[in-house]
Design an enzyme around this catalytic site. Structure first.
Site, short mmCIF file in Angstrom:
data_model
loop_
_atom_site.label_atom_id
_atom_site.label_comp_id
_atom_site.label_asym_id
_atom_site.label_seq_id
_atom_site.Cartn_x
_atom_site.Cartn_y
_atom_site.Cartn_z
N TYR A 101 -20.21 29.61 -5.51
CA TYR A 101 -18.79 29.30 -5.66
C TYR A 101 -18.13 29.18 -4.29
O TYR A 101 -17.40 28.22 -4.01
CB TYR A 101 -18.11 30.40 -6.49
N LYS A 111 -16.58 25.78 -2.63
CA LYS A 111 -15.17 25.67 -2.28
C LYS A 111 -14.99 25.38 -0.78
O LYS A 111 -14.05 24.68 -0.39
CB LYS A 111 -14.42 26.95 -2.68
P1 NAI Z 1 -9.21 27.93 -16.22
O1 NAI Z 1 -10.54 28.32 -16.75
O2 NAI Z 1 -8.00 28.56 -16.82
O3 NAI Z 1 -9.05 26.34 -16.30
C1 NAI Z 1 -10.09 25.50 -15.84
C2 NAI Z 1 -10.16 24.26 -16.71
O4 NAI Z 1 -11.21 23.41 -16.18
C3 NAI Z 1 -10.54 24.54 -18.16
O5 NAI Z 1 -9.64 23.89 -19.04
C4 NAI Z 1 -11.95 23.98 -18.31
O6 NAI Z 1 -12.25 23.49 -19.61
C5 NAI Z 1 -11.94 22.88 -17.27
N1 NAI Z 1 -13.28 22.50 -16.83
C6 NAI Z 1 -14.30 23.29 -16.46
N2 NAI Z 1 -15.39 22.55 -16.17
C7 NAI Z 1 -15.04 21.26 -16.35
C8 NAI Z 1 -15.73 20.03 -16.21
N3 NAI Z 1 -17.02 19.98 -15.84
N4 NAI Z 1 -15.05 18.88 -16.45
C9 NAI Z 1 -13.76 18.91 -16.85
N5 NAI Z 1 -13.07 20.04 -17.02
C10 NAI Z 1 -13.71 21.20 -16.78
O7 NAI Z 1 -9.29 28.20 -14.65
P2 NAI Z 1 -8.20 28.14 -13.46
O8 NAI Z 1 -8.11 29.49 -12.89
O9 NAI Z 1 -6.98 27.43 -13.87
O10 NAI Z 1 -9.02 27.26 -12.41
C11 NAI Z 1 -8.57 26.03 -11.89
C12 NAI Z 1 -9.18 25.85 -10.53
O11 NAI Z 1 -8.72 26.90 -9.66
C13 NAI Z 1 -10.70 25.90 -10.48
O12 NAI Z 1 -11.18 24.91 -9.59
C14 NAI Z 1 -10.98 27.29 -9.93
O13 NAI Z 1 -12.22 27.36 -9.28
C15 NAI Z 1 -9.82 27.45 -8.96
N6 NAI Z 1 -9.47 28.79 -8.55
C16 NAI Z 1 -9.08 29.75 -9.46
C17 NAI Z 1 -8.68 31.00 -9.02
C18 NAI Z 1 -8.17 32.06 -9.95
O14 NAI Z 1 -7.95 33.20 -9.51
N7 NAI Z 1 -7.92 31.76 -11.20
C19 NAI Z 1 -8.72 31.36 -7.59
C20 NAI Z 1 -9.12 30.29 -6.73
C21 NAI Z 1 -9.49 29.05 -7.20
#
Ligand code: NAI
Length: 291
Positions: free
Chosen positions: A162, A166
């Site tokens: 991860y 990133k």
């Molecule tokens: P979340 O799990 O709430 O939302 C992520 C969405 O991406 C989900 O709707 C999922 O179905 C979709 N998804 C996953 N794989 C996919 C694919 N192959 N194709 C299309 N859609 C796909 O997660 P969140 O927290 O909103 O994450 C959003 C971004 O933020 C991600 O890139 C994550 O790595 C990043 N992030 C999150 C942090 C956190 O603390 N929540 C911290 C730093 C980065």
């Protein structure tokens, strides 16, 4: 009520965005905010049930397309839907993500490593590629935003795959910002810290609160809306001269850096004294007790 439906002008009036991972978390919050600011959005997500529900909630300003960001033709279709439904594209938000491979480096399966990079890095590559093709053809610039992470800024912020992925997103943001600048396409990344989305708390909000209290200086939960605000600024006119950068939105986690000096959010003996130390000069320190 949207900016357009209440008669006020929004920061993104008439703009069209594709947001990957918009069925949940920060992508969902950004879709809601963009629509409230007058944009139309394509919700591109792997999760069809959740994505369709979001599109229904947002009404005429939104369309859902099931999309795996790791698949070239899926991402091309998501970008094409922006044109088909709303006539053009202005903003591509490459945001979809997963936690990915975890465990000791000696045990991680190479397929799990590759699957992590497929979503987190290849997904951003494909979103950038297909959006840039269209934005260049349109000829009037555009905005690409990538979700990276504080985990990409150093070790210790997440599992190996991860973090490395990133870090790749941060660098890809820089290289593509340079390449696309002559077309007036701005490319920036957001580095979230701990954001209370389903990806982060896995349903265990109390444990997530405890981790946050230990690591984060600022006394507020990071919410999807905090990332939506940063995305809105990067998508809108007030960041017109900003490209190739990463904006950290983390409640001070990375500012706290190496925690050798005192504990965060707790007391240390240094909280109760004030003064100056002169090192090994032979001069005595001046110390005043505060209690
Ligand atoms: P979340 O799990 O709430 O939302 C992520 C969405 O991406 C989900 O709707 C999922 O179905 C979709 N998804 C996953 N794989 C996919 C694919 N192959 N194709 C299309 N859609 C796909 O997660 P969140 O927290 O909103 O994450 C959003 C971004 O933020 C991600 O890139 C994550 O790595 C990043 N992030 C999150 C942090 C956190 O603390 N929540 C911290 C730093 C980065």
């Amino acid at each position: 009520m949207t900016a357009m439906s209440n008669g006020q002008s929004g920061l993104l009036d008439g703009k069209v965005a594709v947001i990957t991972g918009a069925a949940s978390g920060m992508g969902l919050a950004t879709a809601q905010r963009f629509v409230a600011e007058g944009a139309s959005v394509v919700i591109a997500d792997f999760n069809a049930d959740a994505g369709e529900a979001v599109a229904r909630e947002l009404g005429d300003a939104a369309r859902f397309v099931r999309c795996d960001v790791a698949i070239d033709s899926d991402v091309a279709s998501a970008v094409a839907l922006a044109v088909e439904a709303f006539g053009r594209l202005d903003i591509m938000f490459n945001n979809a993500g997963i936690g990915g491979a975890f465990g000791p480096i000696t045990e991680i399966e190479s397929d799990d490593w590759d699957a992590t990079f497929a979503v987190l890095v290849r997904g951003v590559f494909l979103g950038t590629k297909h959006a840039a093709r269209l934005l260049i053809d349109q000829g009037d610039g555009g905005v690409i935003i990538n979700t990276a992470s504080v985990a990409g800024q150093g070790g210790g912020g997440g599992p190996q795959a991860y973090s490395a992925a990133k870090a790749g997103v941060i660098n890809l943001t820089e290289t593509t910002a340079i390449e696309l600048a002559p077309h007036a396409i701005r490319v920036n990344a957001i580095c979230p810290g701990i954001i209370f989305t389903p990806l982060m708390h896995h349903g265990d909000e109390a444990d997530a609160e405890r981790v946050m209290a230990e690591l984060q200086p600022y006394p507020k939960r990071g919410e999807g809306a905090d990332i939506a605000g940063a995305a809105l600024w990067l998508a809108g006119p007030d960041s017109a001269f900003v490209t190739g950068t990463s904006i950290t939105v983390d409640g001070g986690i990375s500012a706290a850096g190496t925690r050798l000096f005192g504990r965060l959010n707790g007391t240390t003996k240094l909280d109760r004294v004030v003064g100056i130390a002169h090192g090994t000069t032979g001069q005595k320190p001046t110390v005043r007790r505060l209690d």
